[in-house]
Design a protein around this motif. Structure first.
Motif, PDB file in Angstrom:
ATOM      1  N   PRO A 119      -3.688   4.883   0.811  1.00 18.68           N
ATOM      2  CA  PRO A 119      -3.717   5.350   2.200  1.00 18.68           C
ATOM      3  C   PRO A 119      -4.064   4.272   3.228  1.00 18.68           C
ATOM      4  O   PRO A 119      -3.864   4.486   4.419  1.00 18.68           O
ATOM      5  N   ASN A 129       0.829  -1.211   0.000  1.00 18.48           N
ATOM      6  CA  ASN A 129       0.000   0.000   0.000  1.00 18.48           C
ATOM      7  C   ASN A 129       0.859   1.256   0.000  1.00 18.48           C
ATOM      8  O   ASN A 129       0.576   2.218  -0.716  1.00 18.48           O
ATOM      9  N   PHE A 130       1.915   1.256   0.810  1.00 18.43           N
ATOM     10  CA  PHE A 130       2.787   2.424   0.890  1.00 18.43           C
ATOM     11  C   PHE A 130       3.429   2.699  -0.469  1.00 18.43           C
ATOM     12  O   PHE A 130       3.411   3.835  -0.949  1.00 18.43           O
ATOM     13  N   ASP A 131       3.996   1.658  -1.086  1.00 17.43           N
ATOM     14  CA  ASP A 131       4.689   1.831  -2.368  1.00 17.43           C
ATOM     15  C   ASP A 131       3.757   2.318  -3.473  1.00 17.43           C
ATOM     16  O   ASP A 131       4.177   3.027  -4.382  1.00 17.43           O
ATOM     17  N   ARG A 132       2.495   1.939  -3.415  1.00 15.28           N
ATOM     18  CA  ARG A 132       1.530   2.349  -4.442  1.00 15.28           C
ATOM     19  C   ARG A 132       0.819   3.661  -4.106  1.00 15.28           C
ATOM     20  O   ARG A 132      -0.013   4.130  -4.867  1.00 15.28           O
ATOM     21  N   GLY A 133       1.155   4.212  -2.930  1.00 17.13           N
ATOM     22  CA  GLY A 133       0.532   5.472  -2.536  1.00 17.13           C
ATOM     23  C   GLY A 133      -0.885   5.322  -2.025  1.00 17.13           C
ATOM     24  O   GLY A 133      -1.622   6.301  -1.929  1.00 17.13           O
TER      25      GLY A 133
END
Length: 157
Positions: free
Chosen positions: A52, A46-50
């Motif tokens: 939230p 989730n973080f790498d793909r932006g």
């Protein structure tokens, strides 16, 4: 550029934080943060793909204190111990009274009568603010590497 004394304070912040959460000193945990803060535990994907979506997300010291109350007074679970191993923080940026840093971490969990297992591993992405009370986390994003997590995350990472 960060001077040696301030870097030593950053090291102490990381070490003291790990000690407090490993020793279940929950009332001290929110005090590592500024009043207006962000604390998230988020999967790497989730973080790498932006995206939230986070496993846990808190937006103030008040929310952290509510979490402490929930952990200690309302959540029932099998008891376990956790132990943090945190790498040396890497300073990414210094801007006035704000420091951006990252460090790798691994959290081991031990339940009574069971072998120790790796509970969570990833990296901290931190914004640290200089305050009159010393360095505090303005933001701590715990980005964990696995797409799968244990049944529940109760304690802070």
């Amino acid at each position: 550029m960060l001077d040696f004394e301030t870097y030593q304070q950053v090291l102490a912040l990381y070490a003291d934080y790990a000690s407090v959460v490993d020793n279940n000193e929950w009332d001290k945990w929110p005090e590592f943060f500024t009043d207006a803060c962000i604390y998230k535990i988020q999967p790497r994907e989730n973080f790498d793909r932006g995206f939230p979506l986070a496993t846990l997300a808190f937006e103030s010291k008040g929310m952290l204190k509510d979490r402490v109350y929930g952990m200690t007074e309302t959540i029932f679970h099998d008891p376990y111990y956790q132990r943090h191993v945190v790498g040396a923080p890497r300073i990414l940026r210094v801007d006035g009274g704000r420091i951006e840093a990252e460090a790798n971490y691994a959290v081991f969990r031990t339940k009574p009568d069971e072998l120790t297992t790796v509970f969570n591993a990833g990296r901290y992405l931190d914004t640290i603010r200089s305050t009159p009370d010393g360095l505090k986390f303005e933001s701590r994003i715990c980005v964990f590497d696995s797409e799968m997590i244990a049944n529940s995350i109760i304690y802070p990472i």
